[in-house]
Motif scaffolding. Sequence first.
Motif, mmCIF file in Angstrom:
data_model
loop_
_atom_site.group_PDB
_atom_site.id
_atom_site.type_symbol
_atom_site.label_atom_id
_atom_site.label_comp_id
_atom_site.label_asym_id
_atom_site.label_seq_id
_atom_site.Cartn_x
_atom_site.Cartn_y
_atom_site.Cartn_z
ATOM 1 N N ILE A 140 17.400 -8.976 -39.792
ATOM 2 C CA ILE A 140 18.717 -9.513 -40.113
ATOM 3 C C ILE A 140 19.079 -10.514 -39.029
ATOM 4 O O ILE A 140 18.776 -10.309 -37.856
ATOM 5 N N GLU A 141 19.747 -11.580 -39.409
ATOM 6 C CA GLU A 141 20.073 -12.626 -38.440
ATOM 7 C C GLU A 141 21.176 -12.258 -37.451
ATOM 8 O O GLU A 141 21.115 -12.619 -36.293
ATOM 9 N N VAL A 153 14.671 -2.497 -42.414
ATOM 10 C CA VAL A 153 14.841 -3.602 -41.466
ATOM 11 C C VAL A 153 14.594 -3.109 -40.044
ATOM 12 O O VAL A 153 14.737 -1.928 -39.744
ATOM 13 N N GLU A 193 21.241 -12.101 -47.453
ATOM 14 C CA GLU A 193 20.544 -10.888 -47.021
ATOM 15 C C GLU A 193 20.890 -9.715 -47.936
ATOM 16 O O GLU A 193 19.999 -8.943 -48.312
ATOM 17 N N LYS A 194 22.148 -9.586 -48.297
ATOM 18 C CA LYS A 194 22.555 -8.522 -49.234
ATOM 19 C C LYS A 194 21.804 -8.661 -50.555
ATOM 20 O O LYS A 194 21.280 -7.683 -51.096
ATOM 21 N N LEU A 228 25.614 -8.389 -42.546
ATOM 22 C CA LEU A 228 24.754 -8.940 -43.590
ATOM 23 C C LEU A 228 25.374 -10.175 -44.220
ATOM 24 O O LEU A 228 26.542 -10.160 -44.616
ATOM 25 N N SER A 229 24.571 -11.227 -44.318
ATOM 26 C CA SER A 229 25.022 -12.401 -45.061
ATOM 27 C C SER A 229 24.882 -12.092 -46.549
ATOM 28 O O SER A 229 24.216 -11.122 -46.938
#
Length: 167
Positions: free
Chosen positions: A12-13, A33, A21-22, A17-18
């Motif tokens: 994940i960045e 992850v 990503e979701k 969660l963006s």
Amino acid sequence: MLKASSLTLGAIEGTSLSEAEKDFISSRQPAGVTLFSRNLESPKSLEPLTLAKNIQKLRKDSFPFVVAVDQEGGRVARFKHSNLDPGPAFYLGKDLTSDEARLLIEDKTKLVGRSLLKLGVNVNFAPVVDITFEESELKSCYIGDRAFASTPELVTQRASVYLEALE
């Protein structure tokens, strides 16, 4: 049918969660992850990670996602709370008898394991089972003090205690 994504651990960045990503996690259902320092809002906190909770909410069956971290201790410790960082493996029980070292490693590792679970982390990429051959290289080489000892016998013994206690 087994999908390749179900065997994959992603990353994940950020600390949340963006939407992308979701969408990816929800649709592809990877194994889970791996968390890095960039994912931790408060590395010194023992409060459950909202990020880990939000990842688990995306699971479509009852088996949880893997939420992993590399939390060896010492140089490789994403979380900085004292419960989660017993220090470099090489120094855990170094000058103690085998029984004393075993008890120390067991106690510290159980604390790490319980603390990680409280945070929402269910896999720890530790311990290192490499061997450090020269004590003079403990800080100058890649593995160095991340190894438990400079003999295969001690590394095996101490890493086994660590794994059993973490489990």
